[in-house]
Design an enzyme around this catalytic site. Structure first.
Site, PDB file in Angstrom:
ATOM      1  N   GLY A  30      -8.813  15.255 -53.513  1.00 14.36           N
ATOM      2  CA  GLY A  30     -10.016  14.422 -53.467  1.00 14.36           C
ATOM      3  C   GLY A  30     -10.413  14.067 -52.047  1.00 14.36           C
ATOM      4  O   GLY A  30     -10.029  14.755 -51.095  1.00 14.36           O
ATOM      5  N   HIS A  36     -13.891  21.292 -48.250  1.00 15.11           N
ATOM      6  CA  HIS A  36     -13.634  21.582 -49.674  1.00 15.11           C
ATOM      7  C   HIS A  36     -14.816  22.342 -50.285  1.00 15.11           C
ATOM      8  O   HIS A  36     -14.632  23.262 -51.083  1.00 15.11           O
ATOM      9  CB  HIS A  36     -13.421  20.281 -50.459  1.00 15.11           C
ATOM     10  CG  HIS A  36     -12.206  19.507 -50.054  1.00 15.11           C
ATOM     11  ND1 HIS A  36     -12.274  18.294 -49.399  1.00 15.11           N
ATOM     12  CD2 HIS A  36     -10.882  19.768 -50.207  1.00 15.11           C
ATOM     13  CE1 HIS A  36     -11.050  17.846 -49.177  1.00 15.11           C
ATOM     14  NE2 HIS A  36     -10.186  18.714 -49.648  1.00 15.11           N
ATOM     15  N   GLU A 145      -7.091  27.289 -44.582  1.00 21.41           N
ATOM     16  CA  GLU A 145      -6.164  27.646 -43.497  1.00 21.41           C
ATOM     17  C   GLU A 145      -5.785  26.423 -42.664  1.00 21.41           C
ATOM     18  O   GLU A 145      -4.854  26.482 -41.870  1.00 21.41           O
ATOM     19  CB  GLU A 145      -6.799  28.719 -42.599  1.00 21.41           C
ATOM     20  CG  GLU A 145      -6.906  30.053 -43.291  1.00 21.41           C
ATOM     21  CD  GLU A 145      -7.417  31.152 -42.378  1.00 21.41           C
ATOM     22  OE1 GLU A 145      -7.875  30.839 -41.255  1.00 21.41           O
ATOM     23  OE2 GLU A 145      -7.372  32.316 -42.792  1.00 21.41           O
ATOM     24  N   ASP A 147      -4.258  23.869 -43.600  1.00 25.31           N
ATOM     25  CA  ASP A 147      -2.843  23.625 -43.921  1.00 25.31           C
ATOM     26  C   ASP A 147      -2.134  24.979 -43.922  1.00 25.31           C
ATOM     27  O   ASP A 147      -1.801  25.521 -44.978  1.00 25.31           O
ATOM     28  CB  ASP A 147      -2.727  22.921 -45.273  1.00 25.31           C
ATOM     29  CG  ASP A 147      -3.295  21.516 -45.225  1.00 25.31           C
ATOM     30  OD1 ASP A 147      -2.750  20.676 -44.505  1.00 25.31           O
ATOM     31  OD2 ASP A 147      -4.323  21.272 -45.890  1.00 25.31           O
TER      32      ASP A 147
HETATM   33  O1  PAF Z   1      -3.867  20.597 -49.642  1.00 25.58           O
HETATM   34  C1  PAF Z   1      -3.900  19.696 -50.504  1.00 25.58           C
HETATM   35  O2  PAF Z   1      -4.881  18.963 -50.627  1.00 25.58           O
HETATM   36  C2  PAF Z   1      -2.704  19.488 -51.404  1.00 25.58           C
HETATM   37  O3  PAF Z   1      -1.516  19.740 -50.736  1.00 25.58           O
HETATM   38  C3  PAF Z   1      -2.781  20.315 -52.711  1.00 25.58           C
HETATM   39  C4  PAF Z   1      -2.735  21.809 -52.426  1.00 25.58           C
HETATM   40  C5  PAF Z   1      -4.050  19.980 -53.457  1.00 25.58           C
HETATM   41  C6  PAF Z   1      -1.599  19.982 -53.601  1.00 25.58           C
HETATM   42  O4  PAF Z   1      -1.574  18.629 -53.925  1.00 25.58           O
END
Ligand code: PAF
Length: 275
Positions: A30, A36, A145, A147
Site C-alpha cells: 500500500g 506502483h 527493481e 528492492d
Molecule cells: O516490496 C514490497 O512492498 C513487499 O516486500 C512485498 C513484496 C509486497 C511483500 O510484502
C-alpha cells in the site's frame, strides 16, 4: 472490485482464467505511488486480469516501531487505482489465522545486505510472497527493481519451490532530483527530503569511479564518507556486488550492481544502480 477474502478472490480468478484471461499480480504494502502505478501499467500490457495486493505484512518488519509507522493509506490507494484493476486487501487474521505456524526460510543471498541488517525480514517477505503467489496463481508477478535484493530472492524462491510464475522486473522510478520513489519518502522531514537525493548522486559518483578504474574498496570508502558528510547516518552498507548472487564483487565478476542503505533521521532509505 475489492476482495478481502481468499475464497472470493480465488473464485473470481478462476472465472477470469476460464474466460482465457492471463492473470497478473502486483504485490504491494500500500501507500501507493507512481512507482506502483508503473508496475500496474507493465502488468496491463500482458495480463487481462491484474490484481494488486495491499497488505502491510507484519512478519517482514524486524522493528515494531517501523511497523507502527509504516504508512497506511487504504482509501487513497483505492482512489489512485480508480477501479482499473482488482484489489486484494486481506486482514492480518486472513493471512495468518490463529494457529498459523509455517514460514519460508531463506538463506544464501538473503543473508547479506538487507538480510544482515534486518534479521527475519526476508523470511517474512518470502513467506507472504509465496502465500500471495499460491493464493492468486498468477501467470506473471511484477516487482520493482528498487528492492533489488528482494527481486533476486523472489526469483530464487520461484526457482527453488518450482512455482509456475514468471517474475517480471520493472525499473525504479525516480523524482526529477533522482530520489527513488518509495512509500517511506513521505516520512522524510522537509530538511531530510532536501538531503535524500544525495543518496543517488553519491551512488552515481561511486559507480563512475569504479567503472573508470578506481579500486573498489577505495571508491566505496569515499562514497561512505560522502554519505556521512551529506548528513546520512548510520550508513548500513554501500556495496558493489554481483547483480544476481549479491556476492561482493571480485576482479572480473559481472554484471555488477551498487547497493546502499542509509538512515536520514528515523527513515531508512535504500537504493541500487547498475555499475
Ligand atoms: O516490496 C514490497 O512492498 C513487499 O516486500 C512485498 C513484496 C509486497 C511483500 O510484502
Amino acid at each position: 472490485m475489492i476482495y478481502r477474502s481468499i475464497e472470493t478472490l480465488r473464485r473470481a480468478i478462476a472465472t477470469r482464467r476460464a474466460e482465457g484471461d492471463r492473470i497478473g499480480l502486483v504485490p504491494t504494502m500500500g501507500a501507493l505511488h507512481e512507482g506502483h502505478i508503473s508496475l500496474v501499467q507493465e502488468a496491463e500490457k500482458t495480463c487481462q486480469h491484474v490484481i494488486v495486493s495491499i497488505f502491510v505484512n507484519p512478519r517482514q518488519f524486524n522493528s515494531q516501531t517501523d511497523l507502527a509507522h509504516y504508512p497506511r493509506t487504504e482509501a487513497d490507494d483505492i482512489a489512485l487505482l480508480d477501479g482499473r484493476c482488482s484489489l486484494f486487501i486481506p486482514s492480518v487474521e486472513t493471512m495468518y489465522p490463529s494457529g498459523y505456524c509455517t514460514s519460508v526460510q531463506t538463506g544464501g543471498l538473503a543473508e547479506r545486505l538487507e538480510g544482515a541488517h534486518r534479521p527475519g525480514h526476508f523470511d517474512g517477505m518470502a513467506t507472504v510472497v509465496t502465500k500471495l503467489l499460491t493464493i492468486t496463481g498468477p501467470d506473471q508477478a511484477f516487482f520493482g527493481e528498487k528492492d533489488w535484493q528482494q527481486l533476486q530472492i523472489v526469483r530464487r524462491i520461484v526457482q527453488d519451490l518450482n512455482l509456475p510464475v514468471d517474475i517480471v522486473a520493472c525499473p525504479t522510478l525516480r523524482e526529477p532530483d533522482g530520489l527513488a520513489l518509495s512509500s517511506r519518502n513521505r516520512r522524510l522531514s522537509h530538511s531530510a527530503r532536501e538531503i535524500a537525493p544525495k543518496l543517488h548522486t553519491i551512488m552515481q559518483d561511486t559507480a563512475l569511479a569504479i567503472r573508470t578504474g578506481m579500486e573498489t574498496d577505495a571508491a566505496l570508502a569515499a562514497g561512505k564518507e560522502a554519505f556521512a558528510h551529506a548528513g546520512f547516518g548510520p550508513v548500513d552498507y554501500l556495496e558493489c556486488c554481483h547483480a544476481e548472487t549479491l556476492e561482493p564483487a571480485r576482479p572480473g565478476s559481472a554484471p555488477l550492481r551498487l547497493l546502499a542503505a542509509a538512515f536520514l533521521g528515523s527513515v531508512r532509505l535504500i537504493d541500487n544502480i547498475v555499475i
